[in-house]
Design a protein around this motif. Structure first.
Motif, mmCIF file in Angstrom:
data_model
loop_
_atom_site.group_PDB
_atom_site.id
_atom_site.type_symbol
_atom_site.label_atom_id
_atom_site.label_comp_id
_atom_site.label_asym_id
_atom_site.label_seq_id
_atom_site.Cartn_x
_atom_site.Cartn_y
_atom_site.Cartn_z
ATOM 1 N N ALA A 163 0.838 -1.204 0.000
ATOM 2 C CA ALA A 163 0.000 0.000 0.000
ATOM 3 C C ALA A 163 0.875 1.258 0.000
ATOM 4 O O ALA A 163 0.562 2.257 -0.666
ATOM 5 C CB ALA A 163 -0.930 -0.009 1.203
ATOM 6 N N MET A 164 1.988 1.207 0.722
ATOM 7 C CA MET A 164 2.933 2.329 0.736
ATOM 8 C C MET A 164 3.572 2.525 -0.629
ATOM 9 O O MET A 164 3.780 3.638 -1.086
ATOM 10 C CB MET A 164 4.047 2.062 1.756
ATOM 11 C CG MET A 164 3.583 2.038 3.164
ATOM 12 S SD MET A 164 2.912 3.643 3.581
ATOM 13 C CE MET A 164 2.666 3.424 5.301
ATOM 14 N N ARG A 165 3.899 1.390 -1.252
ATOM 15 C CA ARG A 165 4.528 1.471 -2.574
ATOM 16 C C ARG A 165 3.577 2.135 -3.574
ATOM 17 O O ARG A 165 3.985 2.961 -4.396
ATOM 18 C CB ARG A 165 4.901 0.067 -3.067
ATOM 19 C CG ARG A 165 5.761 0.083 -4.312
ATOM 20 C CD ARG A 165 6.129 -1.316 -4.766
ATOM 21 N NE ARG A 165 7.162 -1.249 -5.801
ATOM 22 C CZ ARG A 165 6.938 -0.965 -7.068
ATOM 23 N NH1 ARG A 165 5.705 -0.739 -7.479
ATOM 24 N NH2 ARG A 165 7.935 -0.892 -7.934
ATOM 25 N N ASP A 166 2.287 1.794 -3.466
ATOM 26 C CA ASP A 166 1.287 2.321 -4.400
ATOM 27 C C ASP A 166 1.128 3.841 -4.318
ATOM 28 O O ASP A 166 0.676 4.456 -5.278
ATOM 29 C CB ASP A 166 -0.080 1.654 -4.149
ATOM 30 C CG ASP A 166 -0.078 0.190 -4.571
ATOM 31 O OD1 ASP A 166 0.846 -0.206 -5.316
ATOM 32 O OD2 ASP A 166 -0.985 -0.562 -4.147
ATOM 33 N N ILE A 167 1.441 4.435 -3.179
ATOM 34 C CA ILE A 167 1.262 5.889 -3.072
ATOM 35 C C ILE A 167 2.570 6.656 -3.276
ATOM 36 O O ILE A 167 2.630 7.863 -3.065
ATOM 37 C CB ILE A 167 0.631 6.293 -1.710
ATOM 38 C CG1 ILE A 167 1.461 5.753 -0.546
ATOM 39 C CG2 ILE A 167 -0.819 5.845 -1.617
ATOM 40 C CD1 ILE A 167 1.074 6.353 0.795
ATOM 41 N N ILE A 237 12.348 -10.305 2.046
ATOM 42 C CA ILE A 237 11.288 -11.112 1.422
ATOM 43 C C ILE A 237 9.984 -10.315 1.368
ATOM 44 O O ILE A 237 9.303 -10.264 0.344
ATOM 45 C CB ILE A 237 11.083 -12.439 2.201
ATOM 46 C CG1 ILE A 237 12.333 -13.318 2.079
ATOM 47 C CG2 ILE A 237 9.846 -13.181 1.698
ATOM 48 C CD1 ILE A 237 12.344 -14.516 3.010
ATOM 49 N N ILE A 238 9.662 -9.660 2.472
ATOM 50 C CA ILE A 238 8.410 -8.885 2.543
ATOM 51 C C ILE A 238 8.408 -7.757 1.506
ATOM 52 O O ILE A 238 7.432 -7.550 0.784
ATOM 53 C CB ILE A 238 8.210 -8.345 3.983
ATOM 54 C CG1 ILE A 238 7.823 -9.515 4.900
ATOM 55 C CG2 ILE A 238 7.163 -7.232 4.039
ATOM 56 C CD1 ILE A 238 7.921 -9.232 6.380
ATOM 57 N N ALA A 239 9.535 -7.043 1.407
ATOM 58 C CA ALA A 239 9.621 -5.946 0.430
ATOM 59 C C ALA A 239 9.500 -6.476 -0.996
ATOM 60 O O ALA A 239 8.865 -5.851 -1.854
ATOM 61 C CB ALA A 239 10.929 -5.188 0.619
ATOM 62 N N THR A 240 10.087 -7.644 -1.238
ATOM 63 C CA THR A 240 10.008 -8.240 -2.573
ATOM 64 C C THR A 240 8.564 -8.637 -2.892
ATOM 65 O O THR A 240 8.056 -8.356 -3.979
ATOM 66 C CB THR A 240 10.922 -9.487 -2.652
ATOM 67 O OG1 THR A 240 12.223 -9.111 -2.215
ATOM 68 C CG2 THR A 240 11.011 -10.018 -4.074
ATOM 69 N N LEU A 241 7.894 -9.258 -1.914
ATOM 70 C CA LEU A 241 6.489 -9.642 -2.117
ATOM 71 C C LEU A 241 5.618 -8.408 -2.355
ATOM 72 O O LEU A 241 4.594 -8.470 -3.033
ATOM 73 C CB LEU A 241 5.958 -10.419 -0.908
ATOM 74 C CG LEU A 241 6.534 -11.827 -0.701
ATOM 75 C CD1 LEU A 241 6.056 -12.405 0.633
ATOM 76 C CD2 LEU A 241 6.137 -12.750 -1.855
ATOM 77 N N ALA A 242 6.033 -7.258 -1.785
ATOM 78 C CA ALA A 242 5.253 -6.027 -1.942
ATOM 79 C C ALA A 242 5.576 -5.319 -3.269
ATOM 80 O O ALA A 242 5.029 -4.255 -3.542
ATOM 81 C CB ALA A 242 5.521 -5.093 -0.767
ATOM 82 N N GLY A 243 6.464 -5.898 -4.059
ATOM 83 C CA GLY A 243 6.694 -5.364 -5.399
ATOM 84 C C GLY A 243 8.021 -4.636 -5.600
ATOM 85 O O GLY A 243 8.265 -4.087 -6.672
ATOM 86 N N PHE A 244 8.876 -4.618 -4.596
ATOM 87 C CA PHE A 244 10.170 -3.946 -4.762
ATOM 88 C C PHE A 244 11.202 -4.910 -5.340
ATOM 89 O O PHE A 244 11.221 -6.094 -5.017
ATOM 90 C CB PHE A 244 10.672 -3.389 -3.421
ATOM 91 C CG PHE A 244 9.938 -2.156 -2.989
ATOM 92 C CD1 PHE A 244 10.322 -0.903 -3.471
ATOM 93 C CD2 PHE A 244 8.841 -2.241 -2.143
ATOM 94 C CE1 PHE A 244 9.627 0.234 -3.092
ATOM 95 C CE2 PHE A 244 8.143 -1.107 -1.761
ATOM 96 C CZ PHE A 244 8.537 0.136 -2.235
ATOM 97 N N ASP A 245 12.026 -4.336 -6.199
ATOM 98 C CA ASP A 245 13.111 -5.090 -6.796
ATOM 99 C C ASP A 245 14.269 -5.157 -5.790
ATOM 100 O O ASP A 245 14.401 -4.265 -4.955
ATOM 101 C CB ASP A 245 13.562 -4.311 -8.040
ATOM 102 C CG ASP A 245 14.417 -5.168 -8.915
ATOM 103 O OD1 ASP A 245 13.840 -6.018 -9.614
ATOM 104 O OD2 ASP A 245 15.657 -4.988 -8.879
ATOM 105 N N GLU A 246 15.073 -6.179 -5.890
ATOM 106 C CA GLU A 246 16.167 -6.330 -4.923
ATOM 107 C C GLU A 246 17.076 -5.098 -4.863
ATOM 108 O O GLU A 246 17.553 -4.710 -3.797
ATOM 109 C CB GLU A 246 16.990 -7.568 -5.259
ATOM 110 C CG GLU A 246 17.567 -8.224 -4.018
ATOM 111 C CD GLU A 246 18.194 -9.565 -4.328
ATOM 112 O OE1 GLU A 246 19.395 -9.693 -4.091
ATOM 113 O OE2 GLU A 246 17.473 -10.463 -4.826
ATOM 114 N N SER A 247 17.271 -4.462 -6.013
ATOM 115 C CA SER A 247 18.159 -3.289 -6.061
ATOM 116 C C SER A 247 17.533 -2.059 -5.377
ATOM 117 O O SER A 247 18.209 -1.063 -5.134
ATOM 118 C CB SER A 247 18.466 -2.942 -7.517
ATOM 119 O OG SER A 247 17.251 -2.579 -8.166
ATOM 120 N N GLU A 248 16.235 -2.143 -5.080
ATOM 121 C CA GLU A 248 15.546 -1.001 -4.452
ATOM 122 C C GLU A 248 15.480 -1.148 -2.924
ATOM 123 O O GLU A 248 14.909 -0.296 -2.239
ATOM 124 C CB GLU A 248 14.109 -0.898 -4.999
ATOM 125 C CG GLU A 248 14.046 -0.673 -6.505
ATOM 126 C CD GLU A 248 12.613 -0.719 -7.027
ATOM 127 O OE1 GLU A 248 12.248 0.168 -7.809
ATOM 128 O OE2 GLU A 248 11.851 -1.643 -6.649
#
Ligand SMILES: [Zn+2]
Length: 321
Positions: A163-167, A237-248
């Motif tokens: 949800a944070m990523r989306d905004i 893992i959580i950040a990746t599942l939320a749509g972030f790339d490893e480099s981010e």
């Protein structure tokens, strides 16, 4: 069978029981999590007026200055960033809100607690148009999102980060600070590790289980308050599942202030603790002080050489596309 909410592994063990909850740890990614998760009615009741601790007037100024330095460092904010959108999610008493305002950012504030909201409105001039109640209904995009000790209270950390990523705007950044599950620094804060965690573990578990849990790496999970505690592998893992790339994804750590939660701090703080009861308490705890000072020296030395792991972890996310 119980599965890890981050990595999905079934290789789980129970650290302790706490009331109607089990506190588990995943052997693969180290995530500590409560099961079952409390239902929303229990949580709503629990948080009624809970989050808000009225700060001492004289502490406020110092707090805000410290916050300003922290935000500049964490987000690398420069004078040219003036006017960019900042969201303080779970902003509590508003020190980050006020600090970000002083950095000339366009600051939005979120908190569930009406008392906290009212305080920030009154003290710092927060207005309704800058209050975010539901993340997905803001209609705003942000360049900075700050979330200090919030994620461990939530039932679905992946959904939260998503949800944070989306905004976020492109090149927007999120800072998530949370207790570091499995740290060893907290052993130097017996007012937390013993008083808050070990005694409670004793209440709900056989003594041998509670003692064993205490000498494991720290669980920092006490439902219905903290439902999770995190470390680097599971946050990634959580950040990746939320749509972030490893480099981010970037992970760093923070330590607790040396004298926080200490007996010495209470002892010297005459302005804050000046009742007859606290005066009597001073006499009783006086013999403990030399030991505490020695333990703080030891802590300082061991921290400097990185032998004890920090009590806080920071997940830094940047949306590059
Ligand atoms: Zn796991």
């Amino acid at each position: 069978m119980e599965k890890c909410p981050a990595c999905g592994s079934g290789n789980i063990f129970k650290i302790i029981d706490q009331d109607r909850y089990a506190i588990n740890r995943c052997k693969r990614c180290g995530l500590t999590f409560a099961s079952p998760l409390p239902d929303d009615v229990v949580l709503a009741e629990f948080y009624q007026g809970f989050l808000f601790n009225l700060p001492e007037k004289r502490e406020i100024e110092a707090q805000i200055k410290k916050r300003k330095r922290e935000l500049i460092r964490l987000f690398n904010i420069k004078p040219g960033d003036k006017g960019r959108n900042f969201l303080d999610f779970g902003g509590g008493t508003g020190s980050a809100y006020k600090a970000a305002r002083e950095l000339n950012l366009n600051v939005y504030y979120h908190d569930l607690d009406e008392k906290a909201k009212a305080f920030v409105k009154r003290e710092y001039g927060l207005t309704d148009e800058f209050i975010v109640d539901a993340i997905d209904e803001t209609g705003q995009r942000f360049d900075y999102v700050f979330s200090d000790n919030v994620i461990e209270h939530l039932k679905n950390p992946v959904a939260y980060v998503k949800a944070m990523r989306d905004i976020l705007n492109k090149d927007g950044e999120i800072i998530i600070k949370t207790p570091h599950g499995g740290n060893t620094e907290i052993f130097f804060y017996p007012m937390v590790s013993i008083k808050e965690y070990f005694l409670r573990a004793l209440k709900y578990n056989p003594p041998a289980v509670a003692v064993k849990a205490y000498f494991r790496r720290f669980w920092h999970c006490d439902p219905p308050r903290h439902l999770f505690s995190f470390s680097a592998p599971n946050l990634k893992i959580i950040a990746t599942l939320a749509g972030f790339d490893e480099s981010e994804i970037n992970i760093s750590y923070y330590r607790l202030p040396l004298w926080k939660y200490s007996i010495s701090e209470i002892f010297v703080n005459f302005r804050k603790y000046h009742s007859l009861r606290s005066m009597l308490l001073r006499v009783i705890v006086l013999p403990v002080l030399p030991f505490e000072i020695l333990s703080k020296i030891l802590q300082l030395v061991l921290s400097k050489v990185n032998i004890i792991s920090p009590a806080g972890i920071i997940l830094h996310l940047k949306k590059t596309s």
